[in-house]
Scaffold this motif. Structure first.
Motif, mmCIF file in Angstrom:
data_model
loop_
_atom_site.group_PDB
_atom_site.id
_atom_site.type_symbol
_atom_site.label_atom_id
_atom_site.label_comp_id
_atom_site.label_asym_id
_atom_site.label_seq_id
_atom_site.Cartn_x
_atom_site.Cartn_y
_atom_site.Cartn_z
ATOM 1 N N LEU A 32 -5.270 5.231 0.972
ATOM 2 C CA LEU A 32 -3.871 5.612 0.779
ATOM 3 C C LEU A 32 -2.902 4.515 1.204
ATOM 4 C CD1 LEU A 32 -4.022 9.278 2.151
ATOM 5 C CD2 LEU A 32 -4.230 8.507 -0.223
ATOM 6 N N ASP A 33 -3.409 3.458 1.797
ATOM 7 C CA ASP A 33 -2.552 2.438 2.405
ATOM 8 C C ASP A 33 -1.871 1.522 1.386
ATOM 9 O OD1 ASP A 33 -1.586 1.090 4.844
ATOM 10 O OD2 ASP A 33 -2.806 -0.580 4.140
ATOM 11 N N MET A 34 -2.592 1.096 0.366
ATOM 12 C CA MET A 34 -2.091 0.065 -0.544
ATOM 13 C C MET A 34 -1.274 0.566 -1.739
ATOM 14 S SD MET A 34 -3.204 -2.722 0.912
ATOM 15 C CE MET A 34 -3.183 -4.016 -0.326
ATOM 16 N N PRO A 35 -1.619 1.722 -2.334
ATOM 17 C CA PRO A 35 -0.925 2.126 -3.566
ATOM 18 C C PRO A 35 0.584 2.288 -3.429
ATOM 19 C CG PRO A 35 -2.936 3.380 -3.308
ATOM 20 C CD PRO A 35 -2.736 2.623 -2.019
ATOM 21 N N GLY A 36 1.071 2.607 -2.234
ATOM 22 C CA GLY A 36 2.512 2.773 -2.066
ATOM 23 C C GLY A 36 3.295 1.546 -2.477
ATOM 24 N N THR A 37 2.743 0.374 -2.206
ATOM 25 C CA THR A 37 3.387 -0.876 -2.606
ATOM 26 C C THR A 37 3.517 -0.975 -4.116
ATOM 27 O OG1 THR A 37 2.531 -2.029 -0.651
ATOM 28 C CG2 THR A 37 3.177 -3.402 -2.521
ATOM 29 N N LEU A 38 2.556 -0.397 -4.823
ATOM 30 C CA LEU A 38 2.487 -0.547 -6.275
ATOM 31 C C LEU A 38 3.084 0.625 -7.044
ATOM 32 C CD1 LEU A 38 -1.175 -1.896 -6.387
ATOM 33 C CD2 LEU A 38 0.912 -3.240 -6.636
ATOM 34 N N GLU A 39 3.628 1.595 -6.336
ATOM 35 C CA GLU A 39 4.143 2.797 -6.997
ATOM 36 C C GLU A 39 5.127 2.491 -8.130
ATOM 37 O OE1 GLU A 39 6.265 7.064 -5.854
ATOM 38 O OE2 GLU A 39 5.684 5.648 -4.284
ATOM 39 N N PRO A 40 6.032 1.503 -7.981
ATOM 40 C CA PRO A 40 6.995 1.244 -9.058
ATOM 41 C C PRO A 40 6.370 0.761 -10.373
ATOM 42 C CG PRO A 40 7.820 0.382 -6.983
ATOM 43 C CD PRO A 40 6.388 0.756 -6.758
ATOM 44 N N VAL A 41 5.104 0.318 -10.352
ATOM 45 C CA VAL A 41 4.491 -0.163 -11.595
ATOM 46 C C VAL A 41 3.394 0.773 -12.101
ATOM 47 C CG1 VAL A 41 5.020 -2.561 -11.087
ATOM 48 C CG2 VAL A 41 2.804 -1.639 -10.382
ATOM 49 N N MET A 42 3.338 1.976 -11.533
ATOM 50 C CA MET A 42 2.280 2.906 -11.936
ATOM 51 C C MET A 42 2.459 3.447 -13.344
ATOM 52 S SD MET A 42 1.339 5.063 -8.500
ATOM 53 C CE MET A 42 0.465 4.277 -7.128
ATOM 54 N N ASP A 43 3.608 3.169 -13.964
ATOM 55 C CA ASP A 43 3.795 3.567 -15.358
ATOM 56 C C ASP A 43 3.248 2.523 -16.319
ATOM 57 O OD1 ASP A 43 5.743 1.710 -14.604
ATOM 58 O OD2 ASP A 43 7.167 2.426 -16.116
ATOM 59 N N ARG A 44 2.860 1.364 -15.783
ATOM 60 C CA ARG A 44 2.375 0.264 -16.635
ATOM 61 C C ARG A 44 0.960 -0.176 -16.287
ATOM 62 N NH1 ARG A 44 7.340 -3.906 -17.766
ATOM 63 N NH2 ARG A 44 9.068 -2.442 -17.529
ATOM 64 N N PHE A 45 0.477 0.200 -15.110
ATOM 65 C CA PHE A 45 -0.836 -0.223 -14.639
ATOM 66 C C PHE A 45 -1.671 0.979 -14.217
ATOM 67 C CE2 PHE A 45 1.813 -3.884 -14.047
ATOM 68 C CZ PHE A 45 0.999 -5.008 -14.101
ATOM 69 N N VAL A 46 -2.973 0.849 -14.355
ATOM 70 C CA VAL A 46 -3.895 1.752 -13.681
ATOM 71 C C VAL A 46 -4.136 1.163 -12.291
ATOM 72 C CG1 VAL A 46 -6.247 2.681 -13.632
ATOM 73 C CG2 VAL A 46 -5.027 2.490 -15.807
ATOM 74 N N ILE A 47 -4.077 1.991 -11.253
ATOM 75 C CA ILE A 47 -4.322 1.547 -9.887
ATOM 76 C C ILE A 47 -5.570 2.240 -9.368
ATOM 77 C CG2 ILE A 47 -3.351 1.250 -7.584
ATOM 78 C CD1 ILE A 47 -1.623 0.011 -9.799
ATOM 79 N N VAL A 48 -6.536 1.456 -8.907
ATOM 80 C CA VAL A 48 -7.748 2.014 -8.303
ATOM 81 C C VAL A 48 -7.802 1.547 -6.857
ATOM 82 C CG1 VAL A 48 -10.259 2.212 -8.415
ATOM 83 C CG2 VAL A 48 -8.938 1.883 -10.528
ATOM 84 N N SER A 49 -7.663 2.493 -5.936
ATOM 85 C CA SER A 49 -7.602 2.174 -4.517
ATOM 86 C C SER A 49 -8.943 2.496 -3.863
ATOM 87 C CB SER A 49 -6.476 2.980 -3.856
ATOM 88 O OG SER A 49 -6.337 2.642 -2.499
ATOM 89 N N ILE A 50 -9.593 1.471 -3.317
ATOM 90 C CA ILE A 50 -10.965 1.590 -2.822
ATOM 91 C C ILE A 50 -10.983 1.730 -1.296
ATOM 92 C CG2 ILE A 50 -13.244 0.525 -2.802
ATOM 93 C CD1 ILE A 50 -12.293 -1.210 -5.186
ATOM 94 N N ARG A 51 -11.599 2.793 -0.803
ATOM 95 C CA ARG A 51 -11.731 2.985 0.646
ATOM 96 C C ARG A 51 -12.987 2.272 1.152
ATOM 97 N NH1 ARG A 51 -13.439 8.709 2.961
ATOM 98 N NH2 ARG A 51 -11.380 9.398 2.206
ATOM 99 N N GLY A 52 -12.853 1.517 2.254
ATOM 100 C CA GLY A 52 -14.011 0.890 2.866
ATOM 101 C C GLY A 52 -15.037 1.925 3.274
ATOM 102 N N SER A 53 -16.296 1.520 3.330
ATOM 103 C CA SER A 53 -17.381 2.468 3.608
ATOM 104 C C SER A 53 -17.799 2.503 5.070
ATOM 105 C CB SER A 53 -18.600 2.113 2.742
ATOM 106 O OG SER A 53 -19.003 0.774 2.971
ATOM 107 N N VAL A 54 -17.180 1.673 5.921
ATOM 108 C CA VAL A 54 -17.534 1.602 7.337
ATOM 109 C C VAL A 54 -16.432 2.275 8.160
ATOM 110 C CG1 VAL A 54 -18.048 0.076 9.283
ATOM 111 C CG2 VAL A 54 -18.795 -0.549 6.969
ATOM 112 N N GLN A 55 -16.797 3.283 8.953
ATOM 113 C CA GLN A 55 -15.809 3.948 9.802
ATOM 114 C C GLN A 55 -15.252 2.966 10.818
ATOM 115 O OE1 GLN A 55 -15.283 7.507 9.376
ATOM 116 N NE2 GLN A 55 -13.391 7.084 10.500
ATOM 117 N N GLN A 56 -13.926 2.898 10.923
ATOM 118 C CA GLN A 56 -13.265 1.960 11.828
ATOM 119 C C GLN A 56 -12.113 2.691 12.509
ATOM 120 O OE1 GLN A 56 -14.544 -1.313 11.921
ATOM 121 N NE2 GLN A 56 -13.401 -1.483 13.831
ATOM 122 N N GLY A 57 -12.380 3.253 13.691
ATOM 123 C CA GLY A 57 -11.359 4.042 14.360
ATOM 124 C C GLY A 57 -10.990 5.237 13.502
ATOM 125 N N PRO A 58 -9.687 5.491 13.322
ATOM 126 C CA PRO A 58 -9.270 6.608 12.466
ATOM 127 C C PRO A 58 -9.366 6.277 10.982
ATOM 128 C CG PRO A 58 -7.357 5.474 13.319
ATOM 129 C CD PRO A 58 -8.552 4.833 13.978
#
Length: 221
Positions: A32-58
């Motif tokens: 959920l961290d990165m897509p907010g930066t790209l929200e203004p271009v979500m009408d022109r791009f597909v955004i795929v946000s990948i979560r890391g697979s290693v637990q790191q704190g919260p």
């Protein structure tokens, strides 16, 4: 393999294809961290946000961080290979993705993994955005990928970054300038984060290409 979120343009036609940005977050964050930066271009791009697979704190990471020095080539390459396999899987699942306009977009550790994937398999990507990153020595000293010569690359770094000095951003930019003819390096008056100014600059970078060379199209057109 990875948890992820995908954002496809809401008003897209079934046969429409769009340039696509794969995002990789920093240590301790999530998808959920990165897509907010790209929200203004979500009408022109597909955004795929990948979560890391290693637990790191919260949150999560893509590999376990080391306390001193830098992670091994094996560690980073393993994470990058997993990302590559995941992207290949996503390309098969979503018909809205234009395979000729794929971008990698990574911050911090996610940027390191994205850079590694980009250098190793750069022929499949149109461009990459790498923010607040440290260039792995094995990439710097490794073989040059000639397929990167025409790729678009943006490097961003904070001048007050206490975790990864801005000199690392300069070093990263110099490295990519030896590979590509289209590298943008810009610094920002921030610490280890992405400011509103940097976000706007990145959006302009993405949109410039799509305004000059629009790729939204119908299949088989």
């Amino acid at each position: 393999m990875f948890a992820y979120d995908i954002y496809e343009p809401i008003d897209r036609k079934v046969e429409g294809k769009f340039p696509t940005i794969f995002t990789l977050h920093g240590i301790g964050a999530d998808e959920l961290d990165m897509p907010g930066t790209l929200e203004p271009v979500m009408d022109r791009f597909v955004i795929v946000s990948i979560r890391g697979s290693v637990q790191q704190g919260p949150g999560y990471s893509y590999y376990k961080p080391v306390l001193d020095g830098e992670p091994s080539e094996k560690t980073v390459s393993y994470a990058a290979n997993n990302v590559h396999e995941f992207i290949e899987m996503i390309l098969k699942q979503y018909s809205s993705i234009d395979r000729k306009k794929l971008y990698l977009f990574g911050f911090d550790q996610g940027g390191i993994v994205a850079m590694t994937e980009f250098v190793k398999n750069g022929g499949m990507y149109h461009g990459g955005v790498f923010l607040s990153v440290k260039l792995p020595t094995f990439l710097e000293n490794g073989p040059k990928n000639l397929l990167l010569k025409s790729k678009r690359i943006f490097i961003g770094h904070g001048t007050k970054d206490p975790l990864i000095p801005v000199t690392e951003g300069e070093r990263t930019a110099k490295y990519f300038e030896s590979l590509s003819d289209d590298v943008t390096f810009q610094t920002f008056d921030v610490m280890h984060n992405v400011s509103e100014e940097e976000s706007e600059t990145i959006l302009e970078w993405f949109l410039k290409e799509e305004v000059d060379n629009p790729t939204v199209k119908k299949e088989n057109s």
